[in-house]
Design a protein around this motif. Structure first.
Motif, PDB file in Angstrom:
ATOM      1  N   PHE A 102     -92.357  72.832 -47.141  1.00 17.09           N
ATOM      2  CA  PHE A 102     -91.370  72.968 -46.066  1.00 17.09           C
ATOM      3  C   PHE A 102     -91.632  71.936 -44.990  1.00 17.09           C
ATOM      4  O   PHE A 102     -92.694  71.304 -44.948  1.00 17.09           O
ATOM      5  N   VAL A 103     -90.672  71.765 -44.114  1.00 13.41           N
ATOM      6  CA  VAL A 103     -90.834  70.915 -42.945  1.00 13.41           C
ATOM      7  C   VAL A 103     -90.393  71.726 -41.727  1.00 13.41           C
ATOM      8  O   VAL A 103     -89.382  72.429 -41.763  1.00 13.41           O
TER       9      VAL A 103
ATOM     10  N   PRO B 223     -86.253  71.369 -51.251  1.00 15.57           N
ATOM     11  CA  PRO B 223     -85.880  71.593 -52.656  1.00 15.57           C
ATOM     12  C   PRO B 223     -86.998  71.155 -53.589  1.00 15.57           C
ATOM     13  O   PRO B 223     -87.746  70.211 -53.292  1.00 15.57           O
ATOM     14  N   ALA B 224     -87.110  71.820 -54.711  1.00 19.43           N
ATOM     15  CA  ALA B 224     -88.192  71.519 -55.655  1.00 19.43           C
ATOM     16  C   ALA B 224     -88.159  70.069 -56.112  1.00 19.43           C
ATOM     17  O   ALA B 224     -89.203  69.460 -56.372  1.00 19.43           O
ATOM     18  N   LEU B 225     -86.972  69.473 -56.204  1.00 18.37           N
ATOM     19  CA  LEU B 225     -86.857  68.090 -56.659  1.00 18.37           C
ATOM     20  C   LEU B 225     -87.490  67.101 -55.681  1.00 18.37           C
ATOM     21  O   LEU B 225     -87.820  65.974 -56.060  1.00 18.37           O
TER      22      LEU B 225
END
Length: 236
Positions: free
Chosen positions: A174-175, A185-187
Motif C-alpha cells: 500500500f501507499v 494492485p497486485a500487478l
C-alpha cells in the motif's frame, strides 16, 4: 603581562537510559500469532519477540550474510527501489558483516528496524560504504502489522508459525498519502515476500528473506546469521 588560565568546563552528564524490568513483557507479537502458535515457538524466539525494549533503548544483533542470490529481474528491482530507501540487498556478496538494530518508537507504538550490510573491499578508489536499510514496524492495519519502507510505501504483514520458525508474510502492499491509505494492485507489486526468523541454537538465529514473483519466479534469496550483542554498560 596578563596570564590566562585554561578552565576545564565539564559537560553535563548524559542520562543513560535503563532497560525495562525483566518481568515486563511485550505481548504484541504474541497476540498476533495466538497463544497456541506462540507456545510452538522455541524459547529463544519467544524471548526475542516477547521482550520489552524500553523507550530510548536498542537491541543490537551482529553477524554475517551467508547467502544472497538474485535473479536478473531481482537485481533490476533492487536498483529501481533505491529512491525509496533501497529496501532490498544491492549486492550478492556472501560472508560480509551484517547487523540489525531494533529500537522502540514511542510516538507510534511500533519499532524501528535498521539493517546494515557490509561490502567487500573495493578495487577502485571509491569507498565501499555499507548498505543501510531502514524500516518501521507499526502494529496497525487490517492484518495488525505493517512495515513502512519509505516514501509512504508499506507492506501489510501476516505473522505465522511453521516448523518452529516465525514467519512474516506479505499480505498486500500500500501507499499512504496523509491520512489516505491506498492498496496497490497486485500487478504493481514485486510479488510475495517472506521473512523468516529461524532459531539456530547457542544464541544464533537465521534471518531468511525470500521474494517471489508469480510470473518471474524467485527474485531474491538472502540468509544472514545473527546473535545479540550486549552493550558495555549492560554487561557490567
Amino acid at each position: 603581562m596578563q596570564r590566562f588560565e585554561a578552565k576545564v568546563i565539564p559537560f553535563p552528564p548524559r542520562p543513560v537510559p535503563r532497560p525495562a524490568p525483566a518481568d515486563v513483557a511485550d505481548l504484541r507479537f504474541r497476540t498476533l500469532v495466538g497463544e497456541a502458535d506462540w507456545a510452538r515457538l522455541p524459547v529463544a524466539v519467544r524471548a526475542r519477540f516477547g521482550r520489552h525494549i524500553g523507550e530510548g533503548r536498542s537491541i543490537l544483533y551482529a553477524g554475517e550474510v551467508v547467502e544472497c542470490r538474485m535473479s536478473r529481474c531481482g537485481r533490476l528491482l533492487a536498483e529501481a527501489l533505491r529512491p525509496i530507501g533501497a529496501p532490498l540487498p544491492l549486492s550478492r556478496e556472501a560472508f560480509v558483516p551484517a547487523s540489525v538494530s531494533v529500537t522502540e518508537d514511542p510516538a507510534s507504538g511500533g519499532q524501528f528496524w535498521t539493517r546494515i550490510y557490509g561490502r567487500p573491499p573495493s578495487t577502485s578508489l571509491r569507498t565501499s560504504f555499507p548498505q543501510v536499510i531502514r524500516s518501521a514496524k507499526r502494529f496497525r492495519g487490517p492484518t495488525g502489522l505493517e512495515e513502512y519502507i519509505g516514501c509512504g510505501i508499506g507492506i501489510a504483514l501476516r505473522v505465522a508459525v511453521e516448523d518452529g520458525a516465525l514467519h512474516f508474510l506479505s499480505d498486500h502492499y500500500f501507499v499512504r498519502i496523509g491520512r489516505l491509505r491506498l492498496r496497490l494492485p497486485a500487478l504493481l507489486t514485486p510479488g510475495r515476500m517472506k521473512v523468516s526468523h529461524v532459531d539456530c541454537g547457542h544464541g544464533w538465529f537465521a534471518f531468511v528473506l525470500r521474494l517471489d514473483h508469480p510470473w518471474l519466479g524467485a527474485l531474491v534469496r538472502q540468509t544472514a546469521l545473527f546473535r545479540e550483542r550486549v552493550a558495555a554498560e549492560e554487561a557490567l
